[in-house]
Design a protein around this motif. Structure first.
Motif, mmCIF file in Angstrom:
data_model
loop_
_atom_site.group_PDB
_atom_site.id
_atom_site.type_symbol
_atom_site.label_atom_id
_atom_site.label_comp_id
_atom_site.label_asym_id
_atom_site.label_seq_id
_atom_site.Cartn_x
_atom_site.Cartn_y
_atom_site.Cartn_z
ATOM 1 N N GLN A 114 0.692 -1.237 0.117
ATOM 2 C CA GLN A 114 -0.057 0.179 0.053
ATOM 3 C C GLN A 114 0.933 1.224 -0.026
ATOM 4 O O GLN A 114 0.637 2.340 -0.710
ATOM 5 C CB GLN A 114 -0.994 -0.085 1.202
ATOM 6 C CG GLN A 114 -2.037 -1.164 1.085
ATOM 7 C CD GLN A 114 -2.717 -1.219 2.502
ATOM 8 O OE1 GLN A 114 -2.167 -0.752 3.586
ATOM 9 N NE2 GLN A 114 -3.623 -2.215 2.479
ATOM 10 N N GLN A 115 1.918 1.232 0.788
ATOM 11 C CA GLN A 115 2.944 2.433 0.991
ATOM 12 C C GLN A 115 3.690 2.657 -0.129
ATOM 13 O O GLN A 115 3.868 3.915 -0.499
ATOM 14 C CB GLN A 115 3.519 2.446 2.033
ATOM 15 C CG GLN A 115 2.948 2.330 3.309
ATOM 16 C CD GLN A 115 1.910 3.690 3.827
ATOM 17 O OE1 GLN A 115 2.238 4.772 3.255
ATOM 18 N NE2 GLN A 115 0.786 3.427 4.281
ATOM 19 N N LEU A 116 4.200 1.620 -1.024
ATOM 20 C CA LEU A 116 4.909 1.523 -1.862
ATOM 21 C C LEU A 116 4.499 1.513 -3.412
ATOM 22 O O LEU A 116 5.108 1.279 -4.562
ATOM 23 C CB LEU A 116 5.944 0.674 -1.684
ATOM 24 C CG LEU A 116 7.057 1.062 -0.351
ATOM 25 C CD1 LEU A 116 7.995 -0.148 -0.218
ATOM 26 C CD2 LEU A 116 7.711 2.694 -0.709
ATOM 27 N N ALA A 117 3.135 1.543 -3.386
ATOM 28 C CA ALA A 117 2.197 1.370 -4.606
ATOM 29 C C ALA A 117 2.583 2.392 -5.672
ATOM 30 O O ALA A 117 3.228 3.448 -5.457
ATOM 31 C CB ALA A 117 0.915 1.354 -4.581
ATOM 32 N N ALA A 118 2.699 2.360 -6.993
ATOM 33 C CA ALA A 118 2.865 3.251 -7.990
ATOM 34 C C ALA A 118 2.297 4.623 -7.712
ATOM 35 O O ALA A 118 2.967 5.619 -7.772
ATOM 36 C CB ALA A 118 2.555 2.721 -9.365
#
Length: 404
Positions: A114-118
């Motif tokens: 969730q935090q490192l999604a595009a």
């Protein structure tokens, strides 16, 4: 993380047939230190697809793409969570989520996804562009630089420290610790002490965020939902150390190897300068040709796989950089070809596919856009050849460039 020793086992295990033995020291092999990716490619011609190297305590090594994909999808056999000695090597800490297998892995990975999604990292683009230009400003007029120390280290490392909420004025210290923690030549006791040192630093930041949340990754992870609860302190340590190592090492080397490739290919440089829209595709091909990480696994049960007898406890190393040169998976794999459709193995595959890949791609795209726009045609310094290091991560230790 499996530690390396400087010794070769006195004997080959009884279940390993002689025809599958190939002596390859990934940490110290002379050809690795000369050109890591050329040496990785050579393994596809010189060694069996699955071979046993007696170096560094003895381990199986795998070089073919489809075999690696299959093994990655069989965590019940080729496990990332069953090697108890890994905790000793990391000072008793479990790195999350990579050191656990599904279904636990899925629970721990979801908050990072969730935090490192595009979409989540897209907002960092202006900061990455500004940081890139600040670094270029420092070296442009000189007509030369050591790309590793002047650009490749400060750019992704500073970005990560800001993202995570850690002090950027300790960049050199943190980078040294990350290198020592993942070194192929450091002894196990030193490695364990290094992990404890890193843990002590990260504990300070975690405790500060427990008291007061900030707009950073660690604060958001503290509030993550792990099946109806928040991560405890030990779980936050596991997250933090993994992010620390990934953020301070992997993109540094991916950028360095990619720039080395461009420095040796003036025609490709010119093409990308003239058509910057090709850069995202070029990033993928540079990542394929210059994979960085090799993935350790531990055999969880006796198993015959592709005619090879694996025994419980056997160490396995998935050579992702070699798999990117597999002719069964890539046509003309040694060539730089824009627009390839095949998925490279640099980010791994399956449940342990690199969680930071969106950020890595964004950093590399923005960097190449600015570097190629502002820096004249550059080449390797003929007086100072690049230097490399082997191990779990293929690394550049010096990359002098000249231009103008």
């Amino acid at each position: 993380m499996q530690a390396f020793s400087a010794q070769t086992s006195d004997k080959i295990p009884a279940h390993v047939p002689p025809e599958l033995v190939y002596e390859f020291d990934i940490a110290r092999d002379a050809r690795m230190l000369e050109d890591p990716h050329a040496r990785m490619r050579s393994l596809l011609f010189e060694a069996p697809p699955i071979f046993y190297s007696p170096c560094n305590g003895g381990q199986w090594m795998v070089t073919r793409k489809q075999t690696i994909v299959d093994m990655t999808m069989k965590p019940e056999v080729f496990s990332n969570g069953s090697a108890g000695e890994k905790k000793d090597a990391t000072g008793g800490l479990t790195l999350l989520p990579i050191s656990v297998d599904p279904p636990q892995h899925t629970m721990y990975r979801t908050p990072l996804n969730q935090q490192l999604a595009a979409k989540s990292v897209a907002g960092l683009e202006p900061s990455i562009r500004a940081m890139t230009n600040e670094l270029i400003d420092k070296v442009l007029a000189a007509g030369r630089c050591d790309f590793l120390s002047d650009i490749a280290e400060p750019l992704p490392v500073t970005l990560f420290l800001k993202l995570a909420g850690m002090p950027t004025n300790r960049l050199a210290e943190f980078r040294e610790l990350a290198l020592r923690a993942s070194s192929a030549t450091v002894d196990p006791a030193t490695r364990a002490e290094t992990f404890k040192h890193i843990a002590g630093i990260l504990a300070e930041t975690i405790m500060a965020r427990q008291q007061k949340r900030e707009d950073d990754l660690l604060s958001r992870l503290l509030d993550a939902n792990l099946d109806g609860r928040n991560p405890n302190f030990q779980e936050m340590m596991g997250y933090s150390i993994l992010l620390f190592l990934g953020g301070l090492d992997t993109v540094v080397n991916a950028l360095s190897f990619g720039v080395r490739r461009l420095a040796r290919d003036q025609e490709l440089q010119a093409k990308l300068r003239a058509e910057p829209g090709l850069i995202p595709g070029a990033v993928e091909e540079l990542l394929r040709l210059h994979g960085v990480v090799c993935i350790p696994r531990r055999v969880a049960r006796d198993e015959v796989y592709q005619g090879v007898q694996f025994k419980q406890g056997d160490a396995v190393l998935l050579l992702l950089p070699a798999a990117n040169y597999d002719e069964a998976a890539f046509s003309n794999p040694e060539q730089f070809i824009l627009g390839r459709k095949e998925q490279h193995q640099t980010f791994n595959t399956g449940p342990h596919r690199c969680v930071g890949l969106n950020l890595a791609r964004l950093e590399m795209k923005v960097f190449y856009e600015e570097w190629l726009k502002r820096v004249p045609p550059f080449r390797l310094d003929p007086q100072a050849p690049p230097k490399f290091m082997g191990g779990f991560s293929l690394s550049v230790t010096s990359l002098p460039l000249v231009w103008g």
